[in-house]
Design an enzyme around this catalytic site. Structure first.
Site, mmCIF file in Angstrom:
data_model
loop_
_atom_site.group_PDB
_atom_site.id
_atom_site.type_symbol
_atom_site.label_atom_id
_atom_site.label_comp_id
_atom_site.label_asym_id
_atom_site.label_seq_id
_atom_site.Cartn_x
_atom_site.Cartn_y
_atom_site.Cartn_z
ATOM 1 C CB THR A 44 -45.969 -80.300 21.401
ATOM 2 O OG1 THR A 44 -47.212 -80.130 20.757
ATOM 3 C CG2 THR A 44 -45.217 -79.002 21.458
ATOM 4 N NE ARG A 82 -56.198 -76.484 18.777
ATOM 5 C CZ ARG A 82 -55.110 -77.003 19.325
ATOM 6 N NH1 ARG A 82 -53.976 -77.017 18.667
ATOM 7 N NH2 ARG A 82 -55.144 -77.509 20.533
ATOM 8 C CB VAL A 83 -53.923 -70.781 17.675
ATOM 9 C CG1 VAL A 83 -52.646 -70.588 18.478
ATOM 10 C CG2 VAL A 83 -53.778 -70.161 16.283
ATOM 11 N N GLY A 125 -49.699 -81.809 25.234
ATOM 12 C CA GLY A 125 -51.020 -82.361 25.510
ATOM 13 C C GLY A 125 -52.099 -81.490 24.889
ATOM 14 N N GLY A 158 -54.021 -78.556 24.147
ATOM 15 C CA GLY A 158 -53.751 -77.136 24.354
ATOM 16 C C GLY A 158 -54.889 -76.394 25.020
HETATM 17 C C1 SD4 Z 1 -51.744 -78.418 20.883
HETATM 18 N N1 SD4 Z 1 -50.379 -78.792 22.800
HETATM 19 O O1 SD4 Z 1 -51.737 -77.967 19.751
HETATM 20 C C2 SD4 Z 1 -50.477 -79.042 21.410
HETATM 21 C C3 SD4 Z 1 -50.441 -80.471 21.041
HETATM 22 C C4 SD4 Z 1 -49.460 -81.264 21.827
HETATM 23 O O2 SD4 Z 1 -48.477 -83.210 22.352
HETATM 24 O O3 SD4 Z 1 -48.807 -80.818 22.695
HETATM 25 N N2 SD4 Z 1 -49.293 -82.479 21.621
HETATM 26 O O4 SD4 Z 1 -52.742 -78.419 21.594
#
Ligand code: SD4
Length: 343
Positions: free
Chosen positions: A203, A231-232, A255, A257
């Site tokens: 992200t 999914r959120v 990471g 979520g």
């Molecule tokens: C999530 N935090 O959708 C996000 C994914 C993410 O690096 O950060 N990836 O869970």
């Protein structure tokens, strides 16, 4: 910050014969000279995103405009399969985007599970500026975006469709070991398994301080690949994916979520900075909550925080090795740094 007040309270308690608690960890009376403007963002694509943000910051522009312009760069890049156009779809083949933005006044806007619009961050900003709400999701978010003049388009690129079709062959919802640079040392416990696959996330979270010393932040993602439809993640959640307090500092996350949402991670980081912890330490302490409660889980996933305080001090910490972030200040023109990690 309240270090001085904390110290006086502590010292007065001693003079009055009250029990002495531990002294506040930091009680320096001199503030570090402020670094501004400044922009930081997660992962290697943060370098290009920072460049776009810097164009605005160096000309005296607002941090809010800078973070929006910055994260629009990876959103528009079809080769980045974790954000915006070309993001990997959910298990039903829908590319669904999550994003949020927060300004120096504490205003916030977010969209979740948004389809067909490349610049989710700009829709989030419109939610903040044009509606009485903070978050719109799904169909409602799309309808709102269209009403604001955003163009509908197919976000599923041939490369991402191919990856999805490949994944469909096994539809393997096996434990998501969501670690960027290594495979999991052992399976995730059942209670914490998630749909998805390895190495399928990244992200962009961006934080900026402008020449007026104001802070803003933005966070945008297509979330975990092959997630369940609907999914959120943490990225559009104020206080999880992003939090900004203009008095104190700001933090963003990347990471898994689900792990972050359980500890309201970025709000926790900012509150720890309010208590006097420097950014890196605040990121460490927030992660430590997860590590202490769910050590086996924490070992097998990635979660990282990136923070900046009002003085322009930058810090990060991750569960696993391999989290990198890009920093652009007048003294550090766009450099990629590797964060420390627990494991
Ligand atoms: C999530 N935090 O959708 C996000 C994914 C993410 O690096 O950060 N990836 O869970």
């Amino acid at each position: 910050m309240t270090h001085r007040r904390d110290f006086i309270k502590w010292a007065t308690a001693g003079m009055l014969g009250m029990p002495l608690l531990r002294p506040p960890k930091y009680f320096s009376f001199s503030r570090r000279s402020s670094v501004k403007p400044l922009v930081v963002s997660t992962w290697d694509f943060g370098i290009q995103a920072n460049e776009a943000a810097w164009e605005i910051l160096k000309n005296g522009g607002r941090a809010l405009d800078a973070v929006e312009a910055g994260v629009r760069v990876p959103e528009a890049d079809p080769n980045i399969q974790t954000i915006g156009l070309g993001g990997l779809p959910d298990r039903d083949g829908h590319v669904t985007l999550d994003a949020c933005i927060m300004d120096e006044h504490g205003n916030a806007g977010a969209v979740a599970c948004l389809e067909h619009i490349v610049h989710a961050i700009s829709v989030a900003r419109k939610v903040m500026e044009k509606t009485p709400h903070v978050m719109l999701v799904g169909e409602g978010a799309l309808e709102f975006a269209l009403s604001q003049g955003f163009q509908k388009q197919n976000l599923l690129t041939p490369a991402s469709e191919k990856a999805w079709k490949e994944w469909l062959k096994t539809s393997d919802y096996h434990p998501v070991i969501n670690i960027e640079n290594q495979l999991a040392p052992h399976p995730v416990p059942d209670s914490t398994t998630l749909p998805g696959s390895r190495n399928n996330h990244d992200t962009i979270g961006m934080l900026a301080i402008d020449q007026h010393g104001n802070l803003s932040g933005a966070c945008t993602t297509s979330g975990l690949a092959f997630k369940m439809h609907g999914r959120v993640g943490d990225s559009p959640i104020i206080g999880a994916g992003l939090f900004v307090d203009n008095e104190i500092g700001a933090a963003t996350a990347t990471g898994v979520g689900e792990a972050n949402m359980r500890i309201c991670g970025t709000h926790t980081v900012v509150e720890l900075m309010r208590q006097g912890h420097e950014p890196e330490e605040a990121c460490y302490l927030a992660l430590e909550r997860l590590v202490k409660k769910q050590p086996n889980y924490a070992r097998t996933i990635q979660l990282a925080f990136l923070a900046v305080n009002k003085d322009g001090l930058v810090g990060a910490f991750a569960l696993q090795k391999g989290f990198r972030y890009a920093v652009y200040t007048p003294d550090t023109p766009n450099k990629l740094l590797e964060s420390k990690s627990f494991y």
